[in-house]
Design a protein around this motif. Structure first.
Motif, mmCIF file in Angstrom:
data_model
loop_
_atom_site.group_PDB
_atom_site.id
_atom_site.type_symbol
_atom_site.label_atom_id
_atom_site.label_comp_id
_atom_site.label_asym_id
_atom_site.label_seq_id
_atom_site.Cartn_x
_atom_site.Cartn_y
_atom_site.Cartn_z
ATOM 1 N N GLY A 1 47.368 38.279 25.779
ATOM 2 C CA GLY A 1 46.599 39.423 26.268
ATOM 3 C C GLY A 1 45.892 39.164 27.579
ATOM 4 O O GLY A 1 45.337 40.074 28.182
ATOM 5 N N LEU A 2 45.836 37.898 27.990
ATOM 6 C CA LEU A 2 45.306 37.426 29.275
ATOM 7 C C LEU A 2 43.779 37.328 29.345
ATOM 8 O O LEU A 2 43.252 36.631 30.203
ATOM 9 C CB LEU A 2 45.803 38.273 30.451
ATOM 10 N N GLY A 3 43.041 38.035 28.483
ATOM 11 C CA GLY A 3 41.595 37.932 28.560
ATOM 12 C C GLY A 3 41.090 38.327 29.933
ATOM 13 O O GLY A 3 41.505 39.335 30.499
ATOM 14 N N PHE B 1 36.786 29.895 26.710
ATOM 15 C CA PHE B 1 37.294 30.666 25.582
ATOM 16 C C PHE B 1 36.181 30.883 24.553
ATOM 17 O O PHE B 1 35.578 29.914 24.081
ATOM 18 C CB PHE B 1 38.428 29.920 24.876
ATOM 19 N N PRO B 2 35.888 32.131 24.182
ATOM 20 C CA PRO B 2 34.988 32.337 23.040
ATOM 21 C C PRO B 2 35.581 31.665 21.798
ATOM 22 O O PRO B 2 36.806 31.685 21.602
ATOM 23 C CB PRO B 2 34.938 33.852 22.884
ATOM 24 N N GLU B 3 34.744 31.080 20.977
ATOM 25 C CA GLU B 3 35.242 30.313 19.833
ATOM 26 C C GLU B 3 36.012 31.164 18.834
ATOM 27 O O GLU B 3 36.774 30.631 18.012
ATOM 28 C CB GLU B 3 34.087 29.599 19.143
ATOM 29 N N ASN B 4 35.872 32.501 18.913
ATOM 30 C CA ASN B 4 36.577 33.392 17.994
ATOM 31 C C ASN B 4 37.706 34.167 18.662
ATOM 32 O O ASN B 4 38.219 35.125 18.096
ATOM 33 C CB ASN B 4 35.591 34.379 17.365
ATOM 34 N N PRO C 1 40.711 33.728 27.402
ATOM 35 C CA PRO C 1 39.452 33.352 28.050
ATOM 36 C C PRO C 1 38.577 34.542 28.431
ATOM 37 O O PRO C 1 39.073 35.611 28.764
ATOM 38 C CB PRO C 1 39.918 32.590 29.293
ATOM 39 N N ILE C 2 37.277 34.303 28.422
ATOM 40 C CA ILE C 2 36.313 35.305 28.845
ATOM 41 C C ILE C 2 35.843 35.041 30.271
ATOM 42 O O ILE C 2 35.265 35.913 30.918
ATOM 43 C CB ILE C 2 35.110 35.341 27.880
ATOM 44 N N HIS D 1 40.168 23.660 29.110
ATOM 45 C CA HIS D 1 39.713 24.673 28.172
ATOM 46 C C HIS D 1 38.347 24.280 27.622
ATOM 47 O O HIS D 1 38.186 23.205 27.040
ATOM 48 C CB HIS D 1 40.722 24.834 27.034
ATOM 49 N N ILE D 2 37.382 25.182 27.791
ATOM 50 C CA ILE D 2 36.042 24.983 27.275
ATOM 51 C C ILE D 2 35.737 26.100 26.288
ATOM 52 O O ILE D 2 35.976 27.281 26.585
ATOM 53 C CB ILE D 2 35.001 24.987 28.419
#
Length: 308
Positions: A163-165, A194-197, A201-202, A300-301
């Motif tokens: 979805g690409l975020g 990346f939000p943990e859920n 990526p945000i 990735h964080i």
């Protein structure tokens, strides 16, 4: 020349906000059908699948595909195989391999394929490109920050893998960058939050360098509240060039540059009609390639969960 019989596939927010008004205002096209699982368009034939639409209306010449990128390849493959010209919303596919496959299929079926990048058609983009072509560049900085809750409320697909975020809006900045820079640009490093859920990526921070050695820094964030920011700044020996509001306004050395008014999607449909009439395709994947490179090279964080 009679108008091109057009169908729209995927009747969601982008179709209603941008595609339908632009099609209505373009005499080169006649919208005669729509296919969507959840939406319909008044005044034309509506179907729930492309297959049933093509069977009932073989006179369709072209389709605009407005569904999420994860589902676009199958729809484009079906349309091209049926001999229809295809307009792809951005990004043109979920992967580079999908787009390459569609490009070859379009050649084999002698139809036009258009990978659209609407931000390239913003009013001030061509003026910016013209200025940079003769300038000596020093560095470039992109700040593309917006509120996902405003622009994509409750759209779960955008947070799923593919979805690409934040790259859904960020790819618009990359589409402008790859169009206006005099030489190619390459990603050297990236940090993706990346939000943990979530699976996409945000936020993203990209460090790039042009083929001529110019540093380029891009900051994308979906957590912006208040004023939204879609700006590209390029420092040159002839003054600072700033593209503001997604490419709609331009200043050079602090002075506003007058540019003609232009609707991005109206320009896209003008381009699509020309491609069909000339039996050509336009499949530039440079912006999507940069996104793929960011995922390939990116650290990735994981950050706090995000919920609408």
């Amino acid at each position: 020349m009679p108008p091109i019989n057009l169908a729209i596939v995927g009747v969601g927010k982008i179709a209603r906000d941008q595609h339908l008004p632009s099609i209505k205002g373009n005499p080169d096209f006649k919208l005669i059908a729509a296919a969507s699982r959840n939406g319909t368009v008044d005044g034309i034939a509506n179907f729930t699948t492309m297959k049933s639409m093509f069977e009932a209306m073989p006179e369709i010449d072209a389709v605009s595909l407005c569904m999420p990128p994860q589902f676009r390849y199958e729809a484009a493959y079906e349309a091209i195989s049926a001999g229809k010209h295809v307009f792809l919303e951005k990004p043109p596919g979920a992967t580079l391999s999908e787009v390459a496959s569609l490009e070859q299929l379009a050649i084999e079926n002698s139809v036009s394929l258009f990978a659209s990048w609407h931000s390239r058609y913003a009013a001030a983009v061509e003026a910016a490109k013209s200025f940079l072509a003769s300038a000596t560049l020093q560095n470039a900085h992109i700040v593309w920050k917006e509120d996902v809750r405003h622009w994509h409320p409750n759209q779960d697909w955008i947070w799923q893998a593919g979805g690409l975020g934040v790259f859904d809006p960020g790819i618009n900045a990359l589409s402008i960058l790859t169009h206006i820079m005099p030489t190619p640009v390459f990603i050297k490093s990236a940090t993706l939050e990346f939000p943990e859920n979530r699976q996409a990526p945000i936020a993203a921070d990209l460090k790039m360098t042009s083929a001529s050695g110019i540093p380029v820094h891009a900051e994308f964030d979906w957590r912006q509240t208040g004023k939204q920011t879609w700006d590209i700044t390029v420092a040159t020996t002839d003054g600072q060039m700033v593209l503001v509001d997604g490419g709609s306004k331009l200043t050079i050395d602090g002075k506003s540059v007058e540019v003609p008014e232009q609707s991005e999607y109206a320009a896209l449909y003008h381009r699509f009609a020309n491609l069909i009439n000339e039996r050509r395709s336009d499949v530039d994947i440079a912006p999507l390639r940069h996104v793929a490179d960011a995922f390939m090279l990116g650290e990735h964080i994981f950050v706090e969960a995000f919920n609408d």
